[in-house]
Write a protein that holds these residues in place. Structure first.
Motif, PDB file in Angstrom:
ATOM      1  N   ILE A 136       0.858  -1.194   0.000  1.00  0.00           N
ATOM      2  CA  ILE A 136       0.000   0.000   0.000  1.00  0.00           C
ATOM      3  C   ILE A 136       0.888   1.235   0.000  1.00  0.00           C
ATOM      4  O   ILE A 136       1.754   1.383   0.853  1.00  0.00           O
ATOM      5  N   ARG A 158      -8.622  10.691   6.937  1.00  0.00           N
ATOM      6  CA  ARG A 158      -8.932   9.495   7.723  1.00  0.00           C
ATOM      7  C   ARG A 158      -9.750   8.481   6.918  1.00  0.00           C
ATOM      8  O   ARG A 158      -9.681   7.283   7.149  1.00  0.00           O
ATOM      9  N   GLN A 159     -10.557   9.013   5.989  1.00  0.00           N
ATOM     10  CA  GLN A 159     -11.432   8.134   5.215  1.00  0.00           C
ATOM     11  C   GLN A 159     -10.795   7.632   3.924  1.00  0.00           C
ATOM     12  O   GLN A 159     -11.421   6.889   3.168  1.00  0.00           O
ATOM     13  N   VAL A 160      -9.570   8.067   3.656  1.00  0.00           N
ATOM     14  CA  VAL A 160      -8.908   7.623   2.419  1.00  0.00           C
ATOM     15  C   VAL A 160      -8.675   6.122   2.496  1.00  0.00           C
ATOM     16  O   VAL A 160      -8.325   5.585   3.541  1.00  0.00           O
ATOM     17  N   HIS A 161      -8.873   5.440   1.370  1.00  0.00           N
ATOM     18  CA  HIS A 161      -8.632   3.995   1.304  1.00  0.00           C
ATOM     19  C   HIS A 161      -7.684   3.700   0.149  1.00  0.00           C
ATOM     20  O   HIS A 161      -7.642   4.440  -0.835  1.00  0.00           O
ATOM     21  N   GLU A 188      -2.094   4.896   2.207  1.00  0.00           N
ATOM     22  CA  GLU A 188      -1.954   5.180   3.637  1.00  0.00           C
ATOM     23  C   GLU A 188      -1.561   6.645   3.788  1.00  0.00           C
ATOM     24  O   GLU A 188      -0.548   7.082   3.233  1.00  0.00           O
ATOM     25  N   GLY A 199      -4.029  12.367  15.221  1.00  0.00           N
ATOM     26  CA  GLY A 199      -2.868  11.487  15.162  1.00  0.00           C
ATOM     27  C   GLY A 199      -1.682  12.059  14.402  1.00  0.00           C
ATOM     28  O   GLY A 199      -0.907  11.310  13.807  1.00  0.00           O
ATOM     29  N   ALA A 200      -1.563  13.392  14.374  1.00  0.00           N
ATOM     30  CA  ALA A 200      -0.385  13.970  13.722  1.00  0.00           C
ATOM     31  C   ALA A 200       0.841  13.675  14.572  1.00  0.00           C
ATOM     32  O   ALA A 200       0.786  13.704  15.803  1.00  0.00           O
ATOM     33  N   ARG A 201       1.982  13.397  13.914  1.00  0.00           N
ATOM     34  CA  ARG A 201       3.172  12.973  14.654  1.00  0.00           C
ATOM     35  C   ARG A 201       3.881  14.133  15.337  1.00  0.00           C
ATOM     36  O   ARG A 201       4.349  13.999  16.469  1.00  0.00           O
ATOM     37  N   PRO A 204     -27.207  14.434   6.004  1.00  0.00           N
ATOM     38  CA  PRO A 204     -26.752  13.252   6.746  1.00  0.00           C
ATOM     39  C   PRO A 204     -25.232  13.207   6.852  1.00  0.00           C
ATOM     40  O   PRO A 204     -24.698  12.682   7.822  1.00  0.00           O
ATOM     41  N   ASP A 205     -24.516  13.744   5.881  1.00  0.00           N
ATOM     42  CA  ASP A 205     -23.054  13.769   5.914  1.00  0.00           C
ATOM     43  C   ASP A 205     -22.607  14.892   4.996  1.00  0.00           C
ATOM     44  O   ASP A 205     -22.370  14.689   3.812  1.00  0.00           O
ATOM     45  N   TRP A 243     -19.323  14.569   2.926  1.00  0.00           N
ATOM     46  CA  TRP A 243     -19.402  13.654   1.791  1.00  0.00           C
ATOM     47  C   TRP A 243     -20.134  14.310   0.617  1.00  0.00           C
ATOM     48  O   TRP A 243     -19.676  14.268  -0.522  1.00  0.00           O
ATOM     49  N   MET A 244     -21.304  14.903   0.896  1.00  0.00           N
ATOM     50  CA  MET A 244     -22.110  15.488  -0.166  1.00  0.00           C
ATOM     51  C   MET A 244     -21.400  16.673  -0.823  1.00  0.00           C
ATOM     52  O   MET A 244     -21.649  16.995  -1.977  1.00  0.00           O
ATOM     53  N   MET A 260       5.996   9.598  18.673  1.00  0.00           N
ATOM     54  CA  MET A 260       4.733   8.847  18.595  1.00  0.00           C
ATOM     55  C   MET A 260       4.771   7.927  17.376  1.00  0.00           C
ATOM     56  O   MET A 260       5.039   8.347  16.247  1.00  0.00           O
ATOM     57  N   HIS A 304     -11.607   2.055   5.596  1.00  0.00           N
ATOM     58  CA  HIS A 304     -10.388   2.763   6.012  1.00  0.00           C
ATOM     59  C   HIS A 304     -10.106   2.417   7.459  1.00  0.00           C
ATOM     60  O   HIS A 304     -11.018   2.120   8.236  1.00  0.00           O
ATOM     61  N   LYS A 351     -28.843   9.628  10.517  1.00  0.00           N
ATOM     62  CA  LYS A 351     -29.106  11.037  10.850  1.00  0.00           C
ATOM     63  C   LYS A 351     -30.418  11.149  11.637  1.00  0.00           C
ATOM     64  O   LYS A 351     -30.500  11.918  12.613  1.00  0.00           O
TER      65      LYS A 351
END
Lengths: 395, 395, 395, 395
Positions: B6, B28-31, B34, B56-58, B337-338, B341-342, C1, C31, C155
């Motif tokens: 990956i 975070r939602q990327v697939h 990495e 979660g930034a280093r 709803p999101d 995304w929309m 970290m 993800h 939602k």
């Protein structure tokens, strides 16, 4: 207590076509005033006879002048091509008849190549001639702008009146896939294209609403001060012919625009974005949005979802009207349960005959009609010269 | 068969505010790739620390230059005020980092009284500096115009591609009741008002769609050739103060427009009507309509009716997000709803990190960003001088 | 970290058809957890090979037992006809695999003439067998009811949680013009018609939402207590054949109902009206309305107006997906920009793999699956005997 | 050609309340027939006087019998509480007057604990008494079910007639947040709750449409054959009081249901799902969906989007009507531009006076009224006994 005598208004119809039928149907629904269609005139006698039979007109004529000569006629209703509005209205006024004129009141009718400044000058002169003739004769001029009477527009007016706040911005449009009538595709007879033929509707409503607001909030109508505009012939581009075989009606024989957009500023700093197109598929769109400082109102005259219908095949609804200019009756559609009512025709005729019977002004007046002419032809000038046009000197 | 390794993309975030959080949530939602948030920089150290903890930034930093010096960073994501975009992007490129820049790419930042012709010149020079620096350094410039990625816009693109026909006319708008951020109310930091801050979205989508259509139908992008525009400060009129106590946010301290309308002509004769306002109540409006020769598509990013909610009292939904900038949670609303995304954020970041991981262009490029700058500042010039502005010399 | 090790879930797909592809596409978008499709089994080997090539599955098989024997498989995803769910799930659990089962979990599969009381008894026994096997083996049972994960449903859940008030009434429906799959037209393989195949969706969402409300407001789920139902074969009436040549798909060869309506009462006195039909034209309808004491929420999964499209001819959009089961692409349609997302598939698979990776319960459980079976077969019994069926003894 | 004499209908109004005013307003809009309100009777004389002043009624009375004694009255319009319909209608018929009765025609009026089988028997006997009295006296019975006349319903009828195909399934509802009138909260005066008071509307329209379809397709009306139903008092549950302080109006003092759902089967195998609730927030809902073998039509009487409005604060629209029973004027609302028109009142009165003037049957007859009674009281019996009720013996 004795029931009051019902007043009567005797109408002379000039024209027996599509619009005349809508008017006659609307007269039929008038209540509280008795409307008698005394005459109907049509160039083709058989159409007048047919019309008379269907709507109960007493007499038929070929020449409108016969109607003007009848002292028993109270008002003449001009349902004729746009370029004939002004001369007939002037004659009618001189004959002492009240006048109902379909939108637009008048315009410039001549070669497409005419400079827009001249078009603007002549169109306003023509409007002034009509208004002057009516004033001189002491007759009423009823400007048949049905959007003023469309229930969503009047509801918007009442909602804003209740809110007590100003309209800051209006966004309006009338569009469809193009007129079938050759006379509306040419400057000589139509006086322009989408702007004069379609944008006049949302523009008329916008001008009416801002004028009404001004009278309410400051005691005087709010008027437009400038217009910036662009026009185009979308169905006459390089990309177009390959892609679109026949869905739009303005391709052949048109010398007028099939799209126009106007950016209008009012004297209180508020604005309007008014556009119209004859290159829009999917059925007629009649919409006006009012964005205010305290409220928002959307008027969805057409389409709206009071009725939604679906058919897998266009033949299924073949026998029933769906909506103006829809290209297919397949798929989901938004059929109007009563298009005339939603568009304001019966309410318009009710107001006109009441205004005549009771001796008061109609809601939609010659003054509004002239403002529409000034803005639209100002827009043509703006688009041609690529510059903002000041409207104050024209109003 | 062995699973492929990956790929990994290491991001340095500059900024830890509202937009940075949206981006981090999208990463975070990327697939399939990495994404590692290596750094986050913020002027206030505690905000960087907070952000790092949440996403979660280093490492954290106060100065973005520390990030640029880290060879382990692949791409810098600039979530900073608009006037800082260009200088930081140039520096990042020179440091060999790929660059993600939020919309608008850049602009003119200075006194409101500056002549619009100079604004236009400087804004384009700034855009060119960024694009040039990236080209010279061989790094990618990802223009974070999320509308390009919004699902309704991409669906519209596919539907028109399927139709094989051209878009004749686009009508688009982004509006709401006004920015709360002082930096976006001033020319010095915002580079303009509604047009640069909001209209850039529907404009970006419109330019993207016509460019895409051109590549498909004639092998080269369709470009804009002229713009006519009007702007206004609707919340700064005589009628306004009395009527509107506090619903609109741009009243105090703003020197930029809160409404702008543009009429754009493309080189194939098609047109776009793009507007934006910071004086619209009722929640954000993100809409684009595409009228074609063979099809029509409406993109209702916001509002749409995927969810409809009602509460008799605004306190009832107090604990749950409804939609951007809605003034009350009472009555009927259209909760997203999101919303991310929309609006295209996860899809945008997916495309950006894939473009970096796979070595291909993102869908939303520096070229698009520059076209947006040219049209918007061309519009400011048009409105100021009351005339059509030709865009060809600027593109 | 240090970045945490990304957990991995290894999936064995059983089935390579329509649903398996939707699941695989959803796994691709997961993800935070690495999903590896270790195996795909299909009765026809070439379909497994094709599927493996497209979705990167490592191994292919004809017999699902090969998958169960591989210790490297964490979870088995059963995308097979409904009548095969239970036996395979039991075997998988015994082999120590977690189990994902598509809706409905199971049912009664046998002659249409079987008394409904027996159907109910056997369907519940089958559900209990699956749940018991998973419990005994200490593996998780993930019930793939995507509506639980559909963004509008989640939602709605959050909005009601924010409101603090109860749902008094739910009205839900899934309908379209009928399955094309012969296995779903017969009791032997489908276990029923519209109720088990379609109503299970809004019913599952309704049961999930009331259970969630109960846990929130009183610390224990709210459960259904009775059902009254009616079913019909609308496409098998005297009037039908003449009028409807071919738009509905359930006419030929079906022995199951193509419409069912249920009136459900919950133990807190609230109610649900759930219906489903395979005799509805115009594209799939996926809708749930929640009427509460303090709020109302409508979930319009499909159709909604995020995108609206129009084509005068059905061929124009031939190359692009519109929406499930629409009979014509002409007229106005409501194309889904991303039907899987709006219907909850990626979110469902995200939850399932997270539940397995993190050792927690999924949102959609075997308990919900069993309640759905109890209500649906209770409804079949109700319709057959024309009486209310008490559910308490069954739950 | 001589204009025809305009026929005249002289109306005696019994009642001067809310419904009487709607009727009188509708009479005012009648065209082609002259309507004279000869009398208005009200128990409180001052209300009759007020009403007479506003609507031009010639005489006032306290006792309806005075009206019945006036030979100059053609028709009596009963706008009185439901339990008074039948006795007054019988008296009027015996006096030789045509009768207009508001919905529902009649019912059972007595203790809530009365067995439903007795309720059903007595309600039908009461309906038969009215119908028989009118038949014996040779007068017309006009059943004021306005939904029969609502423009969306009539458009749906025409669209299905055009389609040539059957309606397979109807889904209809009338709901709002509950009656304020104490008489409608009690069996003694209201004859039931949501089913008799609200569901009668969509049920009446559904029965009308199927009867019309039967006459068209097979020469005889299609009739209902069975009903399964459930009822509830949603605002009288354990969960309710804590959560809902005052938005619903049926909490206090009601002994009738505030929700009812009916599943109806017709003699052609088609079905209807009809429900009603007095526990629905957000404004009145008046909806009927028709799913056919060749077409689908949705009638959105209320709400629909002909007008959409937004106000950040409920006080802003305080002075203007929005829609029936909306709890707040804040947020987005769907104001009716003309609620009476959209709901069918003027069209209903036009039909009634035309039917009397021209000697023909009205569209909405006593036969329809009786069918509504049979189905609703059949539903009460079904809900009480938890079983399907056969309607054939009752019709």
């Amino acid at each position: 207590m004795e029931a009051p005598e019902i007043p009567r208004v005797r109408v002379g119809m000039v024209g027996a076509g599509f619009v005349a039928r809508i008017h006659a149907e609307a007269y039929r629904q008038v209540h509280g005033v008795e409307v008698e269609i005394s005459w109907v005139a049509a160039a083709r006698p058989e159409r007048a006879v047919e019309f008379a039979a269907e709507f109960g007109a007493r007499h038929t004529a070929v020449d409108a002048r016969v109607i003007l000569a009848d002292p028993a006629v109270d008002v003449v209703d001009l349902c004729v091509p746009t370029h004939l509005h002004a001369p007939l209205a002037v004659e009618a006024a001189k004959a002492g008849k009240h006048v109902i004129v379909e939108k637009p009141l008048t315009g410039f009718f001549g070669p497409a190549a005419t400079p827009r400044a001249r078009m603007l000058r002549e169109a306003l002169a023509s409007a002034d001639a009509v208004i002057g003739a009516c004033r001189d004769a002491g007759v009423r001029l009823c400007y048949a702008e049905n959007w003023v009477y469309a229930p969503p527009i009047q509801k918007a007016r009442r909602l804003f009146a209740a809110s007590g706040g100003p309209i800051l911005r209006l966004v309006g449009e009338e569009s469809h896939s193009g007129t079938h009538a050759p006379i509306n595709k040419r400057w000589e007879t139509g006086g322009g294209g989408s702007l004069i033929g379609k944008a006049c509707h949302p523009l008329g409503a916008a001008l009416y609403l801002k004028a009404d607001e001004g009278r309410r909030l400051r005691g005087a109508p709010i008027r437009p001060v400038s217009v910036l505009a662009e026009v185009a012939q979308l169905a006459d581009t390089a990309a177009f012919p390959a892609g679109a075989p026949g869905y739009l009606n303005t391709v052949e024989g048109a010398d007028v625009e099939d799209w126009g957009g106007m950016l209008i500023v009012f004297d209180d700093g508020s604005v309007a974005q008014i556009s119209a197109s004859d290159a829009v598929l999917g059925g007629i769109r009649n919409q006006l949005a009012l964005y205010g400082a305290r409220a928002v109102v959307f008027c969805n005259i057409n389409p709206n979802d009071a009725v939604q219908a679906y058919a897998p095949d266009p033949a299924i609804f073949a026998g029933e009207y769906i909506t103006e200019k829809i290209e297919t009756k397949a798929g989901w559609t938004f059929p109007q349960p009563d298009e005339e009512w939603m568009t304001g025709y019966p309410q318009e005729m009710q107001d006109f005959v009441e205004s005549l019977a009771l001796g008061r002004e109609p809601l939609s007046t010659g003054g509004l009609a002239r403002d529409v002419i000034a803005v639209v032809y100002g827009a043509y000038l703006s688009a041609a010269e690529g510059r903002r046009v000041e409207l104050r000197p024209l109003l």
